[in-house]
Structure formats: C-alpha cells, structure tokens
Design a protein around this motif. Structure first.
Motif, short mmCIF file in Angstrom:
data_model
loop_
_atom_site.label_atom_id
_atom_site.label_comp_id
_atom_site.label_asym_id
_atom_site.label_seq_id
_atom_site.Cartn_x
_atom_site.Cartn_y
_atom_site.Cartn_z
N ASN A 1 0.81 -1.23 0.00
CA ASN A 1 0.00 0.00 0.00
C ASN A 1 0.84 1.27 0.00
O ASN A 1 0.46 2.29 0.58
CB ASN A 1 -0.96 0.02 1.20
N VAL A 2 1.99 1.22 -0.66
CA VAL A 2 2.87 2.39 -0.68
C VAL A 2 2.78 3.11 -2.03
O VAL A 2 2.34 2.55 -3.03
CB VAL A 2 4.35 1.99 -0.44
N THR A 3 3.26 4.35 -2.02
CA THR A 3 3.45 5.10 -3.26
C THR A 3 4.94 5.06 -3.61
O THR A 3 5.78 5.42 -2.78
CB THR A 3 3.00 6.55 -3.11
N ILE A 4 5.24 4.60 -4.80
CA ILE A 4 6.63 4.47 -5.26
C ILE A 4 7.00 5.68 -6.10
O ILE A 4 6.26 6.09 -6.99
CB ILE A 4 6.82 3.18 -6.09
N VAL A 5 8.16 6.25 -5.81
CA VAL A 5 8.73 7.29 -6.66
C VAL A 5 9.60 6.59 -7.70
O VAL A 5 10.66 6.07 -7.39
CB VAL A 5 9.55 8.31 -5.83
N ASP A 6 9.09 6.56 -8.93
CA ASP A 6 9.74 5.83 -10.03
C ASP A 6 10.68 6.78 -10.78
O ASP A 6 10.25 7.53 -11.66
CB ASP A 6 8.66 5.28 -10.97
N VAL A 7 11.97 6.75 -10.42
CA VAL A 7 12.92 7.68 -11.03
C VAL A 7 13.28 7.29 -12.46
O VAL A 7 13.80 8.11 -13.22
CB VAL A 7 14.20 7.81 -10.18
N GLU A 8 13.03 6.06 -12.83
CA GLU A 8 13.32 5.64 -14.21
C GLU A 8 12.35 6.31 -15.18
O GLU A 8 12.75 6.76 -16.26
CB GLU A 8 13.24 4.12 -14.35
N ASN A 9 11.09 6.37 -14.81
CA ASN A 9 10.06 6.93 -15.68
C ASN A 9 9.55 8.29 -15.21
O ASN A 9 8.59 8.82 -15.79
CB ASN A 9 8.89 5.94 -15.78
N LEU A 10 10.18 8.84 -14.17
CA LEU A 10 9.81 10.14 -13.62
C LEU A 10 8.31 10.22 -13.34
O LEU A 10 7.61 11.12 -13.78
CB LEU A 10 10.24 11.27 -14.58
N SER A 11 7.85 9.21 -12.57
CA SER A 11 6.42 9.14 -12.28
C SER A 11 6.19 8.65 -10.85
O SER A 11 7.11 8.19 -10.18
CB SER A 11 5.72 8.21 -13.27
N GLN A 12 4.94 8.76 -10.42
CA GLN A 12 4.51 8.32 -9.10
C GLN A 12 3.56 7.15 -9.28
O GLN A 12 2.59 7.23 -10.02
CB GLN A 12 3.83 9.48 -8.38
N LEU A 13 3.82 6.05 -8.58
CA LEU A 13 2.99 4.85 -8.67
C LEU A 13 2.28 4.64 -7.35
O LEU A 13 2.92 4.38 -6.32
CB LEU A 13 3.86 3.62 -9.01
N ASP A 14 0.97 4.74 -7.36
CA ASP A 14 0.19 4.68 -6.12
C ASP A 14 -0.27 3.27 -5.81
O ASP A 14 -0.47 2.43 -6.71
CB ASP A 14 -1.02 5.61 -6.22
N ASP A 15 -0.47 3.01 -4.49
CA ASP A 15 -1.04 1.75 -3.99
C ASP A 15 -0.31 0.53 -4.55
O ASP A 15 -0.90 -0.36 -5.14
CB ASP A 15 -2.53 1.66 -4.34
N MET A 16 1.00 0.50 -4.30
CA MET A 16 1.84 -0.58 -4.83
C MET A 16 2.32 -1.50 -3.70
O MET A 16 2.39 -1.10 -2.54
CB MET A 16 3.05 0.00 -5.54
N THR A 17 2.66 -2.71 -4.10
CA THR A 17 3.24 -3.70 -3.18
C THR A 17 4.61 -4.12 -3.72
O THR A 17 4.74 -4.49 -4.89
CB THR A 17 2.33 -4.93 -3.04
N ILE A 18 5.60 -4.05 -2.86
CA ILE A 18 6.97 -4.47 -3.21
C ILE A 18 7.27 -5.73 -2.40
O ILE A 18 7.19 -5.73 -1.17
CB ILE A 18 8.00 -3.38 -2.84
N ILE A 19 7.61 -6.81 -3.10
CA ILE A 19 7.98 -8.05 -2.43
C ILE A 19 9.49 -8.22 -2.52
O ILE A 19 10.08 -8.19 -3.61
CB ILE A 19 7.25 -9.26 -3.05
N ILE A 20 10.11 -8.38 -1.36
CA ILE A 20 11.56 -8.51 -1.26
C ILE A 20 11.89 -9.95 -0.87
O ILE A 20 11.31 -10.50 0.07
CB ILE A 20 12.12 -7.54 -0.20
N GLU A 21 12.83 -10.55 -1.60
CA GLU A 21 13.31 -11.88 -1.27
C GLU A 21 14.82 -11.81 -1.09
O GLU A 21 15.55 -11.43 -2.02
CB GLU A 21 12.95 -12.88 -2.37
N ASN A 22 15.28 -12.13 0.12
CA ASN A 22 16.69 -11.96 0.48
C ASN A 22 17.06 -10.48 0.32
O ASN A 22 16.48 -9.64 0.97
CB ASN A 22 17.58 -12.90 -0.33
N ASP A 23 17.95 -10.16 -0.59
CA ASP A 23 18.37 -8.75 -0.74
C ASP A 23 17.85 -8.10 -2.01
O ASP A 23 18.20 -6.96 -2.31
CB ASP A 23 19.91 -8.65 -0.70
N LYS A 24 16.98 -8.80 -2.75
CA LYS A 24 16.52 -8.28 -4.05
C LYS A 24 15.02 -7.99 -4.04
O LYS A 24 14.26 -8.53 -3.24
CB LYS A 24 16.80 -9.32 -5.16
#
Length: 419
Positions: free
Chosen positions: A4-27
């Motif tokens: 449920n976070v907002t991601i600051v996408d520096v690759e595409n210079l955009s804001q991504l709302d209501d996102m889920t990031i899944i982390i496994e180990n260090d990636k």
C-alpha cells in the motif's frame, strides 16, 4: 512484503500509487498493484499505507579519509537514507576495512565505492599525497599515484585495480595528451574515469575529449574560457581561482554551450557539488585554529578563500549547473563531504533551486549516481531484480522536496533499519 505504498519511479519520472513491493533476500522480487498482488509466498507483511518509497540515496562525492568520527558519520548517513557513497580520495586500506565491517554487520553504514587519485609531479607538494601514503613514498601507493609521460600506465592502472578501486580520479598537473592515455588504459581495464572539471593544465573540454566519465565541481567549469591555464591545482587555488570573474561571466557563453553539447553526446556526467559553495550551508565563521601546513592539508584553500568572492562563486555554481541541465547533461548529486558530515538531501534541494523538478533532483541522487559508479544495473531505482535499497518516507517528496527528510525506515540489501 511492503504494501500500500506510493513508489517514486525515477526511471520513468512518475509516481505509482497503492503498490506492493515483495523482497526476497536482498533483491526486489516483484512490484505489483496492491489490490491484485500475489502474496501467497510472503512470510512478513509491512503495511505502509500513506507512505512513500524512493530508492536508497547515493552521495557521489565524499572524503571519509580525514574525519576521526567516520564510523558515527557512516551510521548517521545510513539512517538518513544514504545507502551508497563514492569516496573520491584517500587511503584504500581504510575503505577496504570499513567495507569489511559493513559487510559483516559490525558497522552500520552505506556501501563505499572508492577511487585511486592520480596526478602529476607538481601535486607532490600537496601534503595530502603524504597523509594517504603511510608506508609508501609519496606518489607510489596504488591509490595515490604519481603519473608522468614516462610512467608505465598499464602497471599503475593494474595496481590500482588490485587495491579494489572502482575508478581513477585525475586530480592535477596532467596534460591533455597524458589524460587521454590514462583514460584509454583505465577503460580497457573496466575502471571508471573521474576528474575535477579542470585538471590543470587540462580544461573541462580536454577531460571531455579524453572521455572522462564524470566531471566534478561547477566552480572549475569557468576555466573553459581561460587562455592561460595554470599547471597545477595548488597554483590555481592560490592565484587563478580568486581572479576569475564569476560575477560577470555568462553561463550560456558559446564555450560552455559547446562543452555541454559534447558532454551530452558522449554521455558524460556532471557533478556540480553545489553544497561545497552554497552560502546556506557554510558556517558563519571559518575555523582558523590549528591551521598550520603540517596538520591541515587544505591550508591553501583557507588562504585562497579569504581572497574569493564566495557569494559570486555560489551564484556561478547555480547558473552553470542550470545551463548544463537545460542543455541535456546528466547531473549527479554529490556533497564533497570532507571533515564534517554533509547531506546529499541538501544537494537535492539545491538542484531544485536550479530548475530541477523534485523527481529529477531525486533521480540525480539515485539512478544518476548509480551510473556515476557504474552500478545502475543493480542499484539506483526501484525495479524488479535490483537490490532492495529503499527509503521509506512519511510525506511525499514530490509535493515538497524537504519531505525527503521525513524518514520512517531504510532498507539496505533487503534489511530494514529503523530508529
């Protein structure tokens, strides 16, 4: 899972709302919309609704050799959201030791990528060539090396690489011809080439022609118009720099525009280090105690500084940075941290005052700085497969750049650090 976070996408210079990031180990394993995210294999969930995530910050210009409290500084940098730094000159043995402690977890701090300084014979007068060479004759340590026309450049570059450096920093008293030779050998050995904007007697355009990867310091760009270049950094600081007309030189003169077009065409990055000259960040009184040549390797800077119009230099730094940005040059964010702690967050804010949007300024301190070091394939943005270096904020930095300081927690290599 961070959900449920907002991601600051520096690759595409955009804001991504209501996102889920899944982390496994260090990636970063996956990035999905929260309402449709596949979370069947998730073991831990961190709900960060109404929070914002930017890539871990990178400071592309620090000097950790001199501070006696460097462990404390590294700890403070990490907890502020800085997960990586590029050190631009010192004793490689110190950085090897620090990185070992950081990797083992006995020291909390950003990962350190470091350089080997190379210079001509006139720079041997600078006491820094002695302080960072303990156990070596000045100019012979693999990380602090004298180079002349007769030097075995292949051997010098090879020894620097064995010391674990990521790039060579060309400092002073190197001719344009020798500069091109060093650059060619360094790139052949998969090392980056970094330099001051003016290397003396080499101008910024000489560095660009030699295919230097990154030029540092906005102030030195003014020497592109200099017809009588000094031979060394120390001579320039003492005599030439105080006499430059920073107040009346126009940043969009043809010499600078041509230089920026070349930099853009060659993908050469400009690191202005605005923090080094910003009047907002300078102490009201410079410390002068214990300022002898023997215990202060930058005494010449203090003496020269008393002759300089620092306000005009600060204004010039902003104007030339703005012009480089307007002409499409990739800009990196570095502070020139030396004796006392500096924050790349300040550099980010100074870039917004040069016309950068908030997200472009954040990109300068993340993805662009990863490109400076040559690690952008795995760092510098929030992307699947990249290392999970993240900064969690309570307020949106795209609304107000000062919100980049509203730190909730920091993830480095997938591990959360939270005060």
């Amino acid at each position: 899972m961070i959900t449920n976070v907002t991601i600051v996408d520096v690759e595409n210079l955009s804001q991504l709302d209501d996102m889920t990031i899944i982390i496994e180990n260090d990636k970063i394993k996956s990035i999905q919309q929260s309402d449709i995210a596949n979370v069947s294999s998730v073991g831990q969930t961190i709900n960060l609704k109404r929070h914002y995530v930017v890539p871990g910050l990178i400071d592309s210009h620090v000097h950790l050799f001199r501070p006696k409290n460097r462990n404390k500084i590294l700890n403070q940098l990490l907890y502020s959201g800085i997960t990586t730094v590029r050190d631009m000159g010192g004793d490689a043995r110190i950085y090897q030791s620090l990185n070992k402690e950081i990797k083992q977890g006995t020291l909390l701090g950003p990962d350190i990528y470091y350089s080997a300084n190379v210079f001509g014979p006139k720079f041997l007068k600078d006491p820094r060539t002695k302080f960072a060479n303990m156990g070596y004759e000045p100019g012979t340590a693999p990380w602090m090396r004298l180079i002349e026309n007769t030097s075995d450049i292949e051997k010098i570059v090879s020894e620097a690489k064995e010391a674990g450096v990521t790039g060579l920093k060309v400092y002073s008293n190197i001719s344009p011809e020798l500069l091109s030779k060093i650059s060619s050998v360094a790139h052949k050995n998969a090392l980056k080439m970094w330099s001051h904007s003016s290397i003396f007697p080499s101008k910024p355009s000489d560095a660009v022609n030699a295919q230097i990867d990154v030029l540092s310091h906005s102030v030195g760009m003014i020497f592109e118009k200099e017809s009588n270049m000094p031979d060394s950094f120390n001579e320039a600081i003492r005599n030439s720099l105080p006499s430059q007309d920073f107040k009346n030189t126009t940043a969009n003169d043809s010499e600078f525009i041509e230089l920026f077009h070349k930099m853009k065409s060659k993908d050469i990055i400009f690191e202005p280090t605005l923090s080094a000259w910003s009047l907002k960040l300078r102490p009201r009184k410079a410390k002068t105690e214990n300022n002898s040549e023997s215990d202060n390797p930058t005494k010449h800077l203090s003496i020269a500084g008393s002759k300089m119009d620092v306000a005009s230099m600060d204004n010039w730094a902003q104007r030339i940075t703005t012009e480089a940005y307007k002409n499409g040059v990739t800009i990196a964010a570095g502070t020139d941290l030396n004796q006392n702690i500096k924050w790349v967050q300040d550099e980010v804010k100074l870039l917004t005052e040069c016309g950068f949007s908030n997200i472009e300024a954040i990109k300068a301190a993340t993805l662009n700085n990863a490109k400076v070091i040559g690690i952008d394939n795995m760092y510098g943005s929030i992307s699947e497969g990249k290392v999970a270096n993240l900064l969690v904020l309570s307020e949106n930095p795209l609304d107000e750049i000062e919100n980049i300081r509203t730190v909730v927690s920091v993830f480095k290599n997938g591990i959360e650090y939270k005060k």
